[in-house]
Design an enzyme around this catalytic site. Structure first.
Site, PDB file in Angstrom:
ATOM      1  N   CYS A   9       0.850  -1.185   0.000  1.00 40.31           N
ATOM      2  CA  CYS A   9       0.000   0.000   0.000  1.00 40.31           C
ATOM      3  C   CYS A   9       0.893   1.246   0.000  1.00 40.31           C
ATOM      4  O   CYS A   9       1.748   1.386   0.885  1.00 40.31           O
ATOM      5  CB  CYS A   9      -0.898  -0.004   1.241  1.00 40.31           C
ATOM      6  SG  CYS A   9      -1.823   1.526   1.428  1.00 40.31           S
ATOM      7  N   HIS A  26      -5.039   0.467  -5.847  1.00 39.49           N
ATOM      8  CA  HIS A  26      -5.934  -0.514  -6.439  1.00 39.49           C
ATOM      9  C   HIS A  26      -6.333  -0.161  -7.879  1.00 39.49           C
ATOM     10  O   HIS A  26      -6.209  -0.976  -8.800  1.00 39.49           O
ATOM     11  CB  HIS A  26      -7.237  -0.619  -5.616  1.00 39.49           C
ATOM     12  CG  HIS A  26      -7.068  -1.201  -4.261  1.00 39.49           C
ATOM     13  ND1 HIS A  26      -5.854  -1.519  -3.698  1.00 39.49           N
ATOM     14  CD2 HIS A  26      -8.010  -1.552  -3.322  1.00 39.49           C
ATOM     15  CE1 HIS A  26      -6.039  -2.027  -2.489  1.00 39.49           C
ATOM     16  NE2 HIS A  26      -7.329  -2.054  -2.237  1.00 39.49           N
ATOM     17  N   GLU A  27      -6.835   1.047  -8.062  1.00 44.06           N
ATOM     18  CA  GLU A  27      -7.384   1.421  -9.366  1.00 44.06           C
ATOM     19  C   GLU A  27      -6.276   1.506 -10.415  1.00 44.06           C
ATOM     20  O   GLU A  27      -6.453   1.072 -11.557  1.00 44.06           O
ATOM     21  CB  GLU A  27      -8.112   2.783  -9.282  1.00 44.06           C
ATOM     22  CG  GLU A  27      -9.386   2.774  -8.447  1.00 44.06           C
ATOM     23  CD  GLU A  27      -9.104   2.858  -6.943  1.00 44.06           C
ATOM     24  OE1 GLU A  27      -7.913   2.926  -6.542  1.00 44.06           O
ATOM     25  OE2 GLU A  27     -10.069   2.836  -6.164  1.00 44.06           O
ATOM     26  N   VAL A  36      -0.688 -15.394 -23.615  1.00 43.15           N
ATOM     27  CA  VAL A  36       0.288 -15.139 -22.571  1.00 43.15           C
ATOM     28  C   VAL A  36       0.771 -16.475 -21.997  1.00 43.15           C
ATOM     29  O   VAL A  36      -0.029 -17.382 -21.745  1.00 43.15           O
ATOM     30  CB  VAL A  36      -0.291 -14.213 -21.475  1.00 43.15           C
ATOM     31  CG1 VAL A  36      -1.449 -14.867 -20.739  1.00 43.15           C
ATOM     32  CG2 VAL A  36       0.798 -13.803 -20.497  1.00 43.15           C
ATOM     33  N   GLU A  37       2.077 -16.563 -21.815  1.00 43.68           N
ATOM     34  CA  GLU A  37       2.691 -17.783 -21.278  1.00 43.68           C
ATOM     35  C   GLU A  37       2.541 -17.769 -19.748  1.00 43.68           C
ATOM     36  O   GLU A  37       2.858 -16.775 -19.093  1.00 43.68           O
ATOM     37  CB  GLU A  37       4.163 -17.813 -21.708  1.00 43.68           C
ATOM     38  CG  GLU A  37       4.807 -19.177 -21.632  1.00 43.68           C
ATOM     39  CD  GLU A  37       5.360 -19.395 -20.255  1.00 43.68           C
ATOM     40  OE1 GLU A  37       5.403 -20.552 -19.808  1.00 43.68           O
ATOM     41  OE2 GLU A  37       5.740 -18.395 -19.611  1.00 43.68           O
ATOM     42  N   LEU A  38       2.057 -18.876 -19.166  1.00 45.16           N
ATOM     43  CA  LEU A  38       1.648 -18.853 -17.758  1.00 45.16           C
ATOM     44  C   LEU A  38       2.811 -18.664 -16.794  1.00 45.16           C
ATOM     45  O   LEU A  38       2.683 -17.971 -15.784  1.00 45.16           O
ATOM     46  CB  LEU A  38       0.899 -20.142 -17.413  1.00 45.16           C
ATOM     47  CG  LEU A  38      -0.501 -20.237 -17.997  1.00 45.16           C
ATOM     48  CD1 LEU A  38      -1.214 -21.457 -17.473  1.00 45.16           C
ATOM     49  CD2 LEU A  38      -1.295 -18.979 -17.703  1.00 45.16           C
ATOM     50  N   ASP A  64      -0.683  -5.430   0.557  1.00 47.18           N
ATOM     51  CA  ASP A  64      -2.050  -5.621   0.065  1.00 47.18           C
ATOM     52  C   ASP A  64      -2.097  -6.943  -0.683  1.00 47.18           C
ATOM     53  O   ASP A  64      -1.080  -7.411  -1.202  1.00 47.18           O
ATOM     54  CB  ASP A  64      -2.447  -4.472  -0.877  1.00 47.18           C
ATOM     55  CG  ASP A  64      -3.035  -3.291  -0.138  1.00 47.18           C
ATOM     56  OD1 ASP A  64      -3.477  -3.468   1.021  1.00 47.18           O
ATOM     57  OD2 ASP A  64      -3.038  -2.189  -0.702  1.00 47.18           O
TER      58      ASP A  64
END
Ligand code: CA
Ligand code: CA
Ligand code: CA
Ligand code: CA
Ligand code: CA
Ligand code: CA
Ligand code: CA
Ligand code: CA
Ligand code: CA
Ligand code: CA
Ligand code: CA
Ligand code: CA
Ligand code: CA
Ligand code: CA
Ligand code: CA
Ligand code: CA
Lengths: 129, 129, 129, 129, 129, 129, 129, 129, 129, 129
Positions: free
Chosen positions: C34, C75-76, C56-58, C41
Site C-alpha cells: 500500500c 488498487h485502481e 500469454v505464457e503462464l 495488500d
C-alpha cells in the site's frame, strides 16, 4: 474383453431433428500429459450443443476422452481440437466446449471454444421472469 | 529433461521431532486403471500423519502417485498399499490415508486406512469451546 | 538456480487464430504494498481474453505478478496498468481484468477494466436454454 | 444380455484382513414402493463398514438395490432388512447403514441402523488437531 | 385404493389467462429404464411454462412421471416426448423442459427442449438493477 | 510514518485470567518464500489459545506475520517456529496453530502444532445437545 | 487522536479517466436508527460505479458511513440520499447503490438506486462464452 | 392490544418519485390452506417493484400476509391475487411477485407474475463488467 | 373428506425392537401464535429417537403439528411440551427434539430438549476414521 | 414512545426447570466502539445455556445489546463482561458466549467464554449414529 481408448466418435440419430434443443454433457475425468514437463494434466470438460442429424454416443465419447491419457497436449490447442473432432463427427447446429484445467503453478486456466453452423440462428432466447 | 513417475518416496528430516504435530496433504489427481475393465479410475487422496524422524517430500509424492497411472488397482487394495508404502518410507507415529473414488455405476466409494506406531499414544485431544 | 520476478511477459503463438475463443486465468496470489502505509495488500486477479496472434505464457505471468511484491500500488491504478501490460504483450482481440482486493478498514474493493481491439466485434452470444 | 435385479449379494476377499479399516459406499438411487399408497418412494443409502474376511462387490450391490424397485417397503423395516442382508453376506466387524428418504407430506425421514460383531472393539479413535 | 401410474395428464382452468405469467415445477423423482442395459436411470425434471387456457394438475403430473418407471427411454427422446405430451395437454404459450440425468460412466448429461406457441411473443424482460 | 515489519510480538494483560476461555484469530495473508525455488508461498494461519496472563496484541501480530514476507521458510518448520514465538511471547495455558498453505504442484498441505502448559488441564468439554 | 464520523466525502484523481472501468465497493457495517422506534437498523451497502475525474477515497467513505450511526433514516430515503451524496462528490459516469437491510418483522428489504451521467452510454457489454 | 390480520395494505409517500429505483422485499412466512385437502400450505414470497407515488408499508404487508392464514388458496390464483392487491394499493411503475411453495407430493412449484404500468419503460439496464 | 388437525399421535409397532437404531424426522412447517402479540411464529422441528416398542406414525405427526396453528405458545414451553407428548405416545429409549424458530427482533432462537428412558444406555458410539 | 437501550436484563420463569435442556440465541447486530480508535466495531453473539430457574427475556436482551452502541469495549473484555451479566441475571446451570468480531487489519478474531454452576454436571452426551 477389456475396452480400449479410441479417437473414433460414434453417433446416433437425433430423435427430434425438427426442434432446436440443447444437450449438455459434463466429463470430469479428462487427463493428458503436459508437453513441456511430461507430467499429467487434468481437466473437466463441459460440452453443450444443438444437434442436427446426429448426437454423440456417450460410451464412445468416454473412450475418446480416454485416448488423450498418454498424449502431450497444450490447454488451448487440445480444447480447440476436441471441439473440431466433435463437430466433425456430429455436424451440430451449434456446439460449445469448455475445458477447466486443474491449478498449475498457483494459476487456474480454462478455455472455451464454439462452433456455429453456417447460417444457423440461435432460437430467440426466452427469459421468463 | 522431463520428470518421470517413480515408486520411490523421498523424505526429509522432521524439523520438530520433539513435538507431536499434524501434517495434512491432499492429492486430487490420483488415477489408475480398473483391473476388471481396463478403464481409468480416479480418486482424491487425503493423507494425515504425525511424523517421527522423517517427513514425506512432496515432489516425490507427486511422482509416486503418478506411477499408478498405468497400473490396475482395486480400491480397497490400493489404498492399503499406498498407506503401507508411505509408512515404510517415513515410519511415522501415526498415519491415516483416505481415498475417495469417483462414482462408478451410480455408486460412490471411499476407503480409509490407518497405521499407528507400536506404543505411540495420540496426544490427549483438546477441544476448546 | 532460483527463478526471479520479472515484468517481462512472454507469449506463445495462438494455436487457433482463425476462431474467436476465450481463455480464462485466475491468479489468487497477487500481493503488492500500500503506497500510503507501506503494508502488504493482497488480491485475486481474474483475466479473460480472446487472443489474436499471441497467448500469454503462464510461467512468465507468474513471474510478472511476483514482480509487484515489493512495489507500492493503488488498487485502481495497478489494475489498469496490469491490463495495459498484458494488452501490450499479447495484442488480444478483447481482454478483461478483474482484481478483487482483500478487505481493508472493513471495506471490500474490486476493480474491473477492459480492452477491446479497434474494430473487433464480440461474436454474437448464443444463450442456449 | 441385459442385467437383472437380484437379491444375491456377492463378495470378494478382503485384501487386508489384518487391519481394521473403513469402506464407505453411497448409493443415491434407491427406490421402492410405499406399502400404503403403492406409490414410489426414493432414498439415498449410506453404508460404512469394517470388513472381516469379505467385502461387498459393488455391481452385485447395485443389482441388490435394484431388486427393491417393485417391492413395498416401510422406511424403518427396509433399512434394518438391508443391513441384515449385508451383514449376512459379508460378516463384517462393524457395519452402519443410513437411509435418507425423500420428503413425504412435508416431512423428511431418515433411519440409521448398526451391526457390531460380538467381541469386536472399534480401534481407538485418533483425533488429530 | 392405491393410486396408479397413468400417462393421462389432467388440467385445470388457468385462473389468470389475461396475463402472461410463469409456473415452475421441479420433479426430482423421475426414473425409467435404460433401453440398452435394462437398468434403471434417474433424472430430475424442471418444467417452466406460460399457461394459456389450461394448467397442468400436479397429482396427474406425478402419476404421469410414475408411468415411466417400467419403460425403456433414451435421454434425448424421452425429454422431447414428455415436453410434447405436456404441450398437447395444456397448449401453453411457452413451455421449457429440462431433464438432468444422473451420472453414467462418469459422464453427466442433461437435455433441454422448448415449445413456443405460434405467434406468441415473450413479454419484454424487465431486468431491475 | 509508514509501519514496519517486526518479529517483536507485543502483548496486553489478559482481562479475565481467572477463567479459561478461548481466543481465535484467523490471518489470511501469510506469505513467505520457498527456500528451494525462491518463489512466494502463501498460507492462511489459524490461531486458537487459552491465555494465562498475556494476550497477543493484534497489530503487532500483523507486523510479525509481515516479517516473513522476505524470508525463506519450509511449511513444517515455519509453523512450529511461529507457534514457538507466540508461546514465548504470551505463555498461554494452551495454544494451537494451523497453517493451510496454497496448492503447489497440485498438492495441498497444512500443518498443525500445539503447545500445552505443563500441568494445565483443558476444562471438561460441555457438549450441549 | 481518535478519528471522527463525518459526512464529508473525499476523492482522489481517477488514474485512468480515458477508460470506462468499474470500481466495486462493499461496506458490510452500515447502521442507523429506525425513525419510528428509535432502535438500530443494519445494512450492507454495495456500491459500483464508473468514475469520471474523481474516485471516492475509502477512508472518508468509512467515516461517511459512520456518520449515520446516530441518525434516524428510512430504508428507501437513506439509500437514495447516500447515492446522491456520492454522485455529488465524485460526479461519476454511472453509479449504482444497493442497500440490503437486516430482517425486521420477519421481512427482508433491499433498495437499489442508480445515477447515470447525462449523455453517457454504457460500454457495449461483451459476454464471452 | 394484540395486532390483527388485515387485507388492508397501507402505503407511504415514495421519497424519490423522480427516479426509477428498485425495492425488494422477501417474506418467508406465507401460509394458507389447500382448498382440496384443507391442510396448510407454505410459501416464500419475493416482491420487487419500482414505485411511483406510493411504497407499501412493511407492517401492513405483514398483516396482509397473515390474513391468508385461514383462507383456502390455489398456488396460481393466490399469487396473481396478491400481486393485484399490491398493484391496486401502490400503483407502481413495475411490480413482480414470485411465490415459491413448499414441496407437495414430491413436487416443487413456484409462480411468478408481473404488472407493468401502461407506457412505462424499464430504465435501460446497465451491465457493468 | 378434508383431514383435520389433531393432538392425537398414532404409532405403529417398531419392526426391529431388538436393535437400538435411530429415526430422524424433520418438520419444516411448524407454526403457532406468539402469546404476547398474537402474531404467527414459525419453526422447523428436528426429532431424533431410538424406538422401543412403538414408532410415531408420520401422518398423525403432521396432524399433530397442524394442531398448534391456532394456539399461543412460548418457544421454551412448546418445545418441551411437544417432546413430552411424543414421549408419552411412543415411550422411546431416547428422544431429542430441536426447534429452530424464525428470527424475531433480529434475534434467532432455538430450543433443544431430550428424554432418556430410565436405565437405558446409549450404544457405545463407533467413530470410524 | 420509542424504546431505549438498557443494561437491565429481564427474565422469565423457566417453564421446565426439572429438565436440563438447551436454549440457543444468535444476535447478529452487536456493535460497540474501539477504545483505541473510537471507531465502531461489529460482532455476532452466539449464546447457549442450560437454564435453572430463569430464562433471559429476548426483548430485554435486545435492549441490553443496544446499550453497548456508544461504549468503548475491547474484544476479550466485553465478551467476558456480557457473559458475567447474563450469568448474574439468569443464574444458569451452564452458559457459553461466543463473539465473532468483524475483520480488522485483515485479521479475524473471536472470543468464547463459559460459566458452569458449581456442582452441575452436563447430562451425558448421547451421540446417535
Ligand atoms: Ca481448473
Ligand atoms: Ca475428482
Ligand atoms: Ca467417491
Ligand atoms: Ca476483496
Ligand atoms: Ca430425507
Ligand atoms: Ca434423494
Ligand atoms: Ca446429470
Ligand atoms: Ca439426481
Ligand atoms: Ca489464500
Ligand atoms: Ca493448503
Ligand atoms: Ca436484508
Ligand atoms: Ca419451497
Ligand atoms: Ca423456516
Ligand atoms: Ca431460529
Ligand atoms: Ca456482521
Ligand atoms: Ca470475526
Amino acid at each position: 474383453m477389456p475396452s480400449q481408448p479410441s479417437k473414433t466418435l460414434e453417433t446416433f440419430d437425433n430423435p427430434m431433428p425438427e426442434r432446436d434443443y440443447t444437450i449438455r454433457i459434463e466429463v470430469p475425468e479428462f487427463t493428458c500429459l503436459c508437453p513441456k514437463t511430461g507430467q499429467p494434466d487434468f481437466a473437466t470438460l463441459y460440452l453443450e450443443y444443438v444437434p442436427e442429424a446426429k448426437c454423440v454416443e456417450l460410451k464412445s465419447l468416454k473412450m475418446y476422452v480416454w485416448a488423450y491419457r498418454d498424449e502431450g497436449a497444450f490447454h488451448e490447442k487440445v480444447t480447440n481440437t476436441i471441439l473440431d473432432d466433435l463437430v466433425k463427427a456430429t455436424e451440430p447446429r451449434f456446439m460449445r466446449l469448455t475445458a477447466k484445467f486443474n491449478v498449475r503453478g498457483g494459476i487456474y486456466t480454462s478455455v472455451v471454444a464454439e462452433h456455429r453452423q453456417s447460417g444457423w440462428q440461435a432460437p430467440e432466447a426466452v427469459t421468463l421472469p
